[in-house]
Structure formats: structure tokens, C-alpha cells
Design an enzyme around this catalytic site. Sequence first.
Site, PDB file in Angstrom:
ATOM      1  N   TYR A  32       5.927   2.536  12.442  1.00 34.89           N
ATOM      2  CA  TYR A  32       5.973   1.387  13.347  1.00 34.89           C
ATOM      3  C   TYR A  32       4.569   0.841  13.541  1.00 34.89           C
ATOM      4  O   TYR A  32       3.581   1.446  13.143  1.00 34.89           O
ATOM      5  CB  TYR A  32       6.580   1.769  14.695  1.00 34.89           C
ATOM      6  N   ARG A  51      -2.050  -1.310   7.653  1.00 36.22           N
ATOM      7  CA  ARG A  51      -1.659   0.026   8.100  1.00 36.22           C
ATOM      8  C   ARG A  51      -0.148   0.248   7.931  1.00 36.22           C
ATOM      9  O   ARG A  51       0.284   1.359   7.625  1.00 36.22           O
ATOM     10  CB  ARG A  51      -2.086   0.248   9.549  1.00 36.22           C
ATOM     11  N   ARG A 100      23.964  13.055   6.118  1.00 33.43           N
ATOM     12  CA  ARG A 100      22.716  13.545   6.679  1.00 33.43           C
ATOM     13  C   ARG A 100      22.145  14.606   5.761  1.00 33.43           C
ATOM     14  O   ARG A 100      22.725  15.676   5.591  1.00 33.43           O
ATOM     15  CB  ARG A 100      22.940  14.118   8.087  1.00 33.43           C
ATOM     16  N   HIS A 102      18.145  16.187   4.429  1.00 32.32           N
ATOM     17  CA  HIS A 102      16.712  16.122   4.646  1.00 32.32           C
ATOM     18  C   HIS A 102      15.976  15.402   3.514  1.00 32.32           C
ATOM     19  O   HIS A 102      14.974  14.727   3.739  1.00 32.32           O
ATOM     20  CB  HIS A 102      16.126  17.533   4.814  1.00 32.32           C
ATOM     21  N   LYS A 149       1.390   6.505  11.240  1.00 33.08           N
ATOM     22  CA  LYS A 149       1.956   5.975  12.490  1.00 33.08           C
ATOM     23  C   LYS A 149       3.480   6.105  12.446  1.00 33.08           C
ATOM     24  O   LYS A 149       4.229   5.131  12.328  1.00 33.08           O
ATOM     25  CB  LYS A 149       1.516   4.527  12.712  1.00 33.08           C
ATOM     26  N   GLU A 182      -7.531  12.943  19.722  1.00 35.51           N
ATOM     27  CA  GLU A 182      -7.273  11.623  20.286  1.00 35.51           C
ATOM     28  C   GLU A 182      -6.478  11.825  21.568  1.00 35.51           C
ATOM     29  O   GLU A 182      -6.348  12.954  22.046  1.00 35.51           O
ATOM     30  CB  GLU A 182      -6.500  10.758  19.286  1.00 35.51           C
TER      31      GLU A 182
END
Length: 285
Positions: A32, A51, A100, A102, A149, A182
Site C-alpha cells: 500500500y 516505492r 486458500r 500459501h 510497505k 523506526e
Amino acid sequence: MSLVYLNGEYMAPEEAKISPMDRGFLFGDGIYEVIPAYYGKMLGFDAHVARIQEGLAAIEINLDYTGEQWRAICDTLISNNPGPNQGIYLHVSRGTDSKRNHAYPRGIAPTVFAFCFELPGEPTADAHSATTYTVSLEQDRRWQRCNIKSTALLGNVIHYQSGAREGNKETILFNAKDEITEASSSNVFIVKDGVIATPVLDNQILPGITRWLICEIVRSHSELVIEERVVTKAELLSADEVWITSATKEVGPVVKVADTVIGEGKPGKIWQQVQTLFTTHKFDY
């Protein structure tokens, strides 16, 4: 009327729907971005888009959106949502599979979602009216690829909530070597004896666009000194100033870390100088 974007279409928020089999929902499998915009002008747009592309490549999501397409989406959302100051949230998941599993599936289209949210306004460099921050301090227990991110933010959320439980607005993190990484949703800067320092980028740290802008702006002014290096917990707690930076906070002055008051317990002179420069020059980069 507010609009959101979903997979090539604009619609009212209540009309936007995805499958529960979307891998973003099942695994947090996506990336995101958040881009601030003031009076229709986006801050660091090209760097944010770069990014996005780097994050997509890192987790092997194939999406052929160009910078021009992202800009058109952002501009459309800005013009169809109220408020002069907005944050544009961009979200790409791997997409919806039939089962589903992985392992990365092949042949599914990514899910692309975007919306705007109102920002309170541009941060001020006035020390008397600036938003200040008290923060918690914890050992970093997130995954080891924080430079991506990712939408899988549970580790960050747990750290942030820990700070909120203590009445704070953020949580600054340190690793097993007592080195600052951070904060849960921000990058970190300190000031000591007039020298600005921020942790060097590696896999423990998201390369923040605001962090990058601050470094570029500060380096362009010879009266200021900035270092990208290891910053220890002890240095943080003995700093003259501490800042947390992000797209929505810009240069956020920290007045207290855990039980330690920073400096005089109010925004410092270097912060005021850097926030003023950032406000003046942020759209030049």
C-alpha cells in the site's frame, strides 16, 4: 459525493466490494501507499509511485499500471472528495484465487483499491501551536522485511496499540542491539549538539518518502548537518530533540519518550528550522 476506486471503476464507498477469497483479506498479501495532497497538489508523487513499483516487484505481484495511470486515479479521487487537504490511500493485493494456498497463485489479476481521507491541514512550524508527540519505547518484534510497505501490518498495529494504551501517540522501536529502527508508523530522527541523525536504511526500516525529502532538503542547506547512521537507544533518550516523520505528520516533534522528557519538553530550534524549510521546499523535489 465521495468516490473510491476499485479495479478500474469509480464508485460510492458502500458499493466497493471484494471477494473473501482475496489474498489481501486472507494473507495480508499486498502493498500500500499513502500520498498527501494539499489543495490538489500531491507531495512526493513520483517517489511514492516508485516505492509502489519496488514493493510490487519485491513480492512478485505483476501490475502494469504506469505512473500516468496512478496520477489519473489520484487526481480523480482528489477532485471527487471534499476537503482541501487529503491523503490518498493506494492498495494492491495479489488478487482473488479459488482456494486458500500459501504459494503464490498464477494467472489471477491483482486487486487495486484507492480512496481519499481528509487530513487536518498542513503542519505548522510554530512551536506554540505545533502538534507534539509523546511516545512509548519497545523492542521491535516485527518481521524482518520492514523495508517492504506491506499491508500485513499486525506487528505495527500491536506496537502502536501498546503506545495508545499508555496514552501515547506512537511507539519508537529498537532492535536486539539497542539500536533504533523506526516507529510503528513513522521514521525517527534525533538531534544532538546541532547535528541531525536518522537510522541508516536497511531491512528493518521502511524507506519513508518524508524521511527522504527531509534528508534532501537538509543537505541542500549548508548550515545544517545530517547523518544517516546507527542511532542507539541511549542516544535517543539523551537527545536534544527527537522527531517522528511520515506523510501525515511531516516533521513531528517528540517531547517525551517513555518516562524521559526530551530537551526542554517542547519543540526545539532545529525542528522549527527544518519544518519551516520542509514547508517551503517540499514540492520542489
